[in-house]
Design a protein around this motif. Sequence first.
Motif, PDB file in Angstrom:
ATOM      1  N   THR A 262       0.814  -1.215   0.000  1.00  0.00           N
ATOM      2  CA  THR A 262       0.000   0.000   0.000  1.00  0.00           C
ATOM      3  C   THR A 262       0.844   1.261   0.000  1.00  0.00           C
ATOM      4  O   THR A 262       0.318   2.358  -0.106  1.00  0.00           O
ATOM      5  CB  THR A 262      -0.933   0.023   1.220  1.00  0.00           C
ATOM      6  OG1 THR A 262      -0.133  -0.006   2.414  1.00  0.00           O
ATOM      7  CG2 THR A 262      -1.875  -1.172   1.199  1.00  0.00           C
ATOM      8  N   GLY A 263       2.143   1.122   0.170  1.00  0.00           N
ATOM      9  CA  GLY A 263       3.001   2.294   0.132  1.00  0.00           C
ATOM     10  C   GLY A 263       3.898   2.397   1.344  1.00  0.00           C
ATOM     11  O   GLY A 263       4.201   1.399   2.025  1.00  0.00           O
ATOM     12  N   VAL A 264       4.324   3.638   1.650  1.00  0.00           N
ATOM     13  CA  VAL A 264       5.246   3.914   2.749  1.00  0.00           C
ATOM     14  C   VAL A 264       4.445   4.287   3.990  1.00  0.00           C
ATOM     15  O   VAL A 264       3.655   5.246   3.975  1.00  0.00           O
ATOM     16  CB  VAL A 264       6.214   5.058   2.386  1.00  0.00           C
ATOM     17  CG1 VAL A 264       7.149   5.356   3.558  1.00  0.00           C
ATOM     18  CG2 VAL A 264       7.020   4.703   1.139  1.00  0.00           C
ATOM     19  N   ASN A 265       4.653   3.536   5.057  1.00  0.00           N
ATOM     20  CA  ASN A 265       4.036   3.871   6.345  1.00  0.00           C
ATOM     21  C   ASN A 265       4.891   4.950   6.990  1.00  0.00           C
ATOM     22  O   ASN A 265       6.034   4.711   7.383  1.00  0.00           O
ATOM     23  CB  ASN A 265       3.957   2.629   7.228  1.00  0.00           C
ATOM     24  CG  ASN A 265       3.218   2.896   8.524  1.00  0.00           C
ATOM     25  OD1 ASN A 265       2.961   4.044   8.893  1.00  0.00           O
ATOM     26  ND2 ASN A 265       2.876   1.827   9.246  1.00  0.00           N
ATOM     27  N   THR A 266       4.361   6.153   7.106  1.00  0.00           N
ATOM     28  CA  THR A 266       5.150   7.279   7.607  1.00  0.00           C
ATOM     29  C   THR A 266       5.315   7.250   9.125  1.00  0.00           C
ATOM     30  O   THR A 266       6.050   8.083   9.681  1.00  0.00           O
ATOM     31  CB  THR A 266       4.515   8.609   7.178  1.00  0.00           C
ATOM     32  OG1 THR A 266       3.174   8.668   7.673  1.00  0.00           O
ATOM     33  CG2 THR A 266       4.517   8.729   5.659  1.00  0.00           C
ATOM     34  N   ASN A 267       4.643   6.342   9.802  1.00  0.00           N
ATOM     35  CA  ASN A 267       4.815   6.192  11.251  1.00  0.00           C
ATOM     36  C   ASN A 267       5.915   5.165  11.489  1.00  0.00           C
ATOM     37  O   ASN A 267       5.699   3.960  11.369  1.00  0.00           O
ATOM     38  CB  ASN A 267       3.505   5.755  11.913  1.00  0.00           C
ATOM     39  CG  ASN A 267       2.421   6.808  11.767  1.00  0.00           C
ATOM     40  OD1 ASN A 267       2.680   7.998  11.981  1.00  0.00           O
ATOM     41  ND2 ASN A 267       1.216   6.384  11.375  1.00  0.00           N
ATOM     42  N   ALA A 268       7.086   5.665  11.831  1.00  0.00           N
ATOM     43  CA  ALA A 268       8.261   4.804  11.959  1.00  0.00           C
ATOM     44  C   ALA A 268       8.277   4.100  13.299  1.00  0.00           C
ATOM     45  O   ALA A 268       7.744   4.586  14.294  1.00  0.00           O
ATOM     46  CB  ALA A 268       9.531   5.624  11.784  1.00  0.00           C
ATOM     47  N   ILE A 269       8.946   2.938  13.311  1.00  0.00           N
ATOM     48  CA  ILE A 269       9.291   2.253  14.552  1.00  0.00           C
ATOM     49  C   ILE A 269      10.635   2.811  14.997  1.00  0.00           C
ATOM     50  O   ILE A 269      11.611   2.784  14.249  1.00  0.00           O
ATOM     51  CB  ILE A 269       9.389   0.731  14.336  1.00  0.00           C
ATOM     52  CG1 ILE A 269       8.081   0.181  13.750  1.00  0.00           C
ATOM     53  CG2 ILE A 269       9.753   0.037  15.639  1.00  0.00           C
ATOM     54  CD1 ILE A 269       6.866   0.405  14.622  1.00  0.00           C
ATOM     55  N   THR A 270      10.695   3.344  16.217  1.00  0.00           N
ATOM     56  CA  THR A 270      11.924   4.004  16.672  1.00  0.00           C
ATOM     57  C   THR A 270      12.587   3.187  17.764  1.00  0.00           C
ATOM     58  O   THR A 270      11.929   2.502  18.554  1.00  0.00           O
ATOM     59  CB  THR A 270      11.627   5.416  17.202  1.00  0.00           C
ATOM     60  OG1 THR A 270      10.702   5.322  18.296  1.00  0.00           O
ATOM     61  CG2 THR A 270      11.047   6.293  16.104  1.00  0.00           C
ATOM     62  N   SER A 271      13.922   3.270  17.782  1.00  0.00           N
ATOM     63  CA  SER A 271      14.736   2.617  18.805  1.00  0.00           C
ATOM     64  C   SER A 271      15.780   3.620  19.244  1.00  0.00           C
ATOM     65  O   SER A 271      16.671   3.988  18.467  1.00  0.00           O
ATOM     66  CB  SER A 271      15.412   1.356  18.259  1.00  0.00           C
ATOM     67  OG  SER A 271      14.449   0.447  17.738  1.00  0.00           O
ATOM     68  N   THR A 272      15.677   4.086  20.480  1.00  0.00           N
ATOM     69  CA  THR A 272      16.571   5.116  21.011  1.00  0.00           C
ATOM     70  C   THR A 272      17.538   4.484  21.999  1.00  0.00           C
ATOM     71  O   THR A 272      17.152   3.654  22.820  1.00  0.00           O
ATOM     72  CB  THR A 272      15.772   6.241  21.681  1.00  0.00           C
ATOM     73  OG1 THR A 272      14.875   6.813  20.717  1.00  0.00           O
ATOM     74  CG2 THR A 272      16.702   7.326  22.216  1.00  0.00           C
ATOM     75  N   PHE A 273      18.824   4.920  21.936  1.00  0.00           N
ATOM     76  CA  PHE A 273      19.863   4.376  22.810  1.00  0.00           C
ATOM     77  C   PHE A 273      20.602   5.519  23.488  1.00  0.00           C
ATOM     78  O   PHE A 273      21.210   6.371  22.822  1.00  0.00           O
ATOM     79  CB  PHE A 273      20.850   3.519  22.001  1.00  0.00           C
ATOM     80  CG  PHE A 273      20.210   2.314  21.359  1.00  0.00           C
ATOM     81  CD1 PHE A 273      20.118   1.110  22.058  1.00  0.00           C
ATOM     82  CD2 PHE A 273      19.662   2.396  20.077  1.00  0.00           C
ATOM     83  CE1 PHE A 273      19.522   0.009  21.468  1.00  0.00           C
ATOM     84  CE2 PHE A 273      19.066   1.302  19.506  1.00  0.00           C
ATOM     85  CZ  PHE A 273      18.985   0.100  20.186  1.00  0.00           C
ATOM     86  N   SER A 274      20.530   5.517  24.808  1.00  0.00           N
ATOM     87  CA  SER A 274      21.213   6.570  25.568  1.00  0.00           C
ATOM     88  C   SER A 274      22.726   6.439  25.447  1.00  0.00           C
ATOM     89  O   SER A 274      23.456   7.434  25.574  1.00  0.00           O
ATOM     90  CB  SER A 274      20.796   6.519  27.043  1.00  0.00           C
ATOM     91  OG  SER A 274      21.118   5.238  27.600  1.00  0.00           O
ATOM     92  N   GLN A 275      23.198   5.205  25.201  1.00  0.00           N
ATOM     93  CA  GLN A 275      24.653   5.002  25.065  1.00  0.00           C
ATOM     94  C   GLN A 275      25.167   5.530  23.730  1.00  0.00           C
ATOM     95  O   GLN A 275      26.381   5.642  23.529  1.00  0.00           O
ATOM     96  CB  GLN A 275      25.014   3.510  25.154  1.00  0.00           C
ATOM     97  CG  GLN A 275      24.490   2.820  26.398  1.00  0.00           C
ATOM     98  CD  GLN A 275      23.197   2.077  26.110  1.00  0.00           C
ATOM     99  OE1 GLN A 275      22.265   2.647  25.529  1.00  0.00           O
ATOM    100  NE2 GLN A 275      23.136   0.816  26.529  1.00  0.00           N
ATOM    101  N   LEU A 276      24.285   5.821  22.786  1.00  0.00           N
ATOM    102  CA  LEU A 276      24.659   6.283  21.453  1.00  0.00           C
ATOM    103  C   LEU A 276      24.436   7.778  21.374  1.00  0.00           C
ATOM    104  O   LEU A 276      23.311   8.253  21.585  1.00  0.00           O
ATOM    105  CB  LEU A 276      23.819   5.562  20.389  1.00  0.00           C
ATOM    106  CG  LEU A 276      24.042   5.992  18.932  1.00  0.00           C
ATOM    107  CD1 LEU A 276      25.461   5.668  18.488  1.00  0.00           C
ATOM    108  CD2 LEU A 276      23.024   5.305  18.018  1.00  0.00           C
TER     109      LEU A 276
END
Length: 902
Positions: free
Chosen positions: A196-210
């Motif tokens: 159906t196309g590009v899902n603009t709601n991304a899955i995010t992964s945040t790292f405090s060590q980065l």
Amino acid sequence: MKNYIFYFALILFTFSGFSQDEAANWYFGENAGIHFNDDGTVNSLNNGQLNTREGCSSISDKYGNLLFYTDGVIVYNSNHSVMENGMDLNGDSSSTQSAIVVPRPNNPDIYYIFTVGSNQTLTGFNYSIVDMSANNGLGKVVTKNINLLDHCAEKITAVLKDCNSGDIWVVVLSTTNGNATGTNLNTFYAYEISSTGVNTNAITSTFSQLSTSDLRGYLKISPDGAKLACANVQDGLYLFDFDQSTGQLSNIQPLSINEANNKAYGLEFSPDNTKLYVTATNDFNGAGSTNPSNHHSVLVQFDVTSNDIQNSQITIDQQTLYRSALQLGPDGKIYRSMSETYNQGSPFLSVINDPNELGTLCNYQNNAISLGQNDSTQGLPPFIVSFFSEKVDIINNGSNSNSLVLCEGDSYTLSADPIPGATYTWYMDGVHLTETDNDLVVTQSAEYTLQIEFAGAGECDFIEGEAYVEFNENPDINNATLVQCDDNNDGYTTFNLNQAQDVLFTDVPENIELDFYESQQDLQNDTAISSEIYSNISNQQVLFVKAIDTESGCFSTAQLTLDVVPSSQINDIVINDCDILDSEDGINTFNLEDITTQIQTDNNITLPITYYASSNDALLETNSLSSPYNNTTPYSQTIFARAENSNGCYGISEVQLNIEPLPNLEDDETLLYCLNTYPQTITLNSGVIGNSNNYTYSWSNGEQTESIQINEPGTYTVTVTNSTQCSKTRTITVEASNIATIDNINVVDISENNSITVITSGEGIYEYALLNEDGTIYANYQTSNTFNNIEAGIYTVSIRDTKNDCGIVSESVAVIGYPKFFTPNGDGYNDRWNIKGISNTFQPNTKLKIFDRYGKLLKQINPLGEGWDGSFNGEIMPTDDYWFSVDLQDGRTFRSHFTLKR
């Protein structure tokens, strides 16, 4: 159970929508490109239009046909022209991974170009849409620069989410909120691409060590989708776990490079997901950065299956080099870009040939692929990593190639390991076969595909193996007989086995190699005769022959009978020829066709004749001589003539080539004859060096003696012939000389510069001298015929011939003049005054009058007399200027004055 776990791991990321051929064409660097062939070879491409420092991306269809490529700014179609609306995308050619192309699942026409800007442009994360159904398959950018993130790093990667849906994850690195003001990049965004196309709601992964502010460096996911690596140059290297089903990252692990040049840039995983390869540099910038010697690069390997990944690090290569990209290819090898500096590329790619192997067994090869006239720079095109999932090896011959070359009449069994409960489906050129076992016997050229289906595995339920099988024809060889002359009629002789080609084949094929064996057992043991020069051990001996196609390796066998036939007697002949004029080195040119005619006539045969320098060459028919032929041994050489009949041999005879020397004569010469000596004669010699008795002579004037007498100028030739009837001609040119003929003598006198010019003619070369009246030298011999500044007086002009010393002629001449003063003091010097140049011969009737300064006639004197003594009527005249007038006999008159000094 040795392979079952591996196969079930494969089904997590192998699906029918993708093929490795979608990555068959790469365009990158400065107009560089490569193509991956089905046989496992790689060739360079010279038609690319990209000129990019780093970012690039390419995509092909499932058959390996190029669709389009881009540097993230401009899109080029398969004709290498700018695609319609294909300008001004929001990538950057100086962005590490400026773009990646992702197909829309279940739609063969729609492709997404995802772009990331650079640390200079900061254009964020965007995508554009390409419709390949437009423009007759050349495509069109129908939507452009849809923004997903305002800010992100120069890195992007993609992997299959699952093979049930065929959805794809596209992953980038940005800040926690994705805005353009943030500098702390610590969050990964995974966008799902579905039918159906590009899902603009991304899955995010945040790292405090980065926490990275350096946008540069690569982002890569392993082919099985389980690991993700992130290189950030100045801000480190990190390894993560990746969950394909959710798009989440976890288990951050920092890694460091154990070398001085430790700024990580390029990344790639091995096809079996067990190794991570990293390129790192000293990241040198500023003054001196254009000097390649200031840049240093290292290539290292990590074992990601190790319990201590950091300490599993092995250095594979280090050298003077700028930063490099790494990219897995369809052939299972990892390719490394090569660049000397930021702006100076290199015309090579390097290759890790066996990236699944540990350490140096990975077989790294520097500068392995030549790019021809184009240069690699820092980037290589990234692809959906699922393109490169390992397939089942159904050839099992120890090669990485999926191509199999066989020979006519062979059979081969393609196979995969048996897996309980699995279903095996075989295809030949896409046509379903009835075979359902795990192996298949092939006897035809075709593309063979095996699909292994697993019971209960859902829609993503199979893995594949493929083989491109080609059967080559075997050489078409016949049993034959090779005939050779018997050089001494004992039944034994020497054969040149190379000549067997012409009798073993109706048409000798290209790329053929022949091996000969004395027995069938030797043939089976492959114990070949070591030399093509072979002496038979019996008449009618049979050799066994293997004919091998050197390109395919296919072969056929036949039998060769060695037939020794008695030689016929052919008369030897002697060819006598005179040496060639102007070379006389004993080397002549012989027309072998003329010799053939003589041999055929002498022996009453019409057989063809071939010539050789030695009897052995004639026997073996090697190194035949061509016509015209120059002998190689001066003056005398034997060559050998071989006559061939329908049986292959008739006889061999000697041809003695004799080159007879020419008479040894002196060089041509030129002689002189004085015409004034006629009828006296001079002698002309033949010029023979040595004894002149053994020659005959023929002069151009008809005489036949060694020397002749002549008294006329001209060209005389003599032809000298020796006892072998070899002749040589000498030319003697006799030129005329003569004494001079005086045509005129021009005198300029009664002047400040008296002169005499002698006009002569004649055949000689002349010199001129001037003699006083008493015969003494006034002016010595000279080549000029003019004498200047001559005093008045009587002279003799002398002319001699210097060409041949034919003699001297002379003539008297007078120069008229007068002294400027006289001193009548009785000392015997200048006591009288008179005109000079007058004599009984020259103008004796000249009249001379002397006057005082007032015009009074003082004296009329005879120029032939003693002259005036300076008195008048017995009185001594005083010192003064006195005038005179002269009436020359030739009619000239002149007046002047002189001084009387007391």
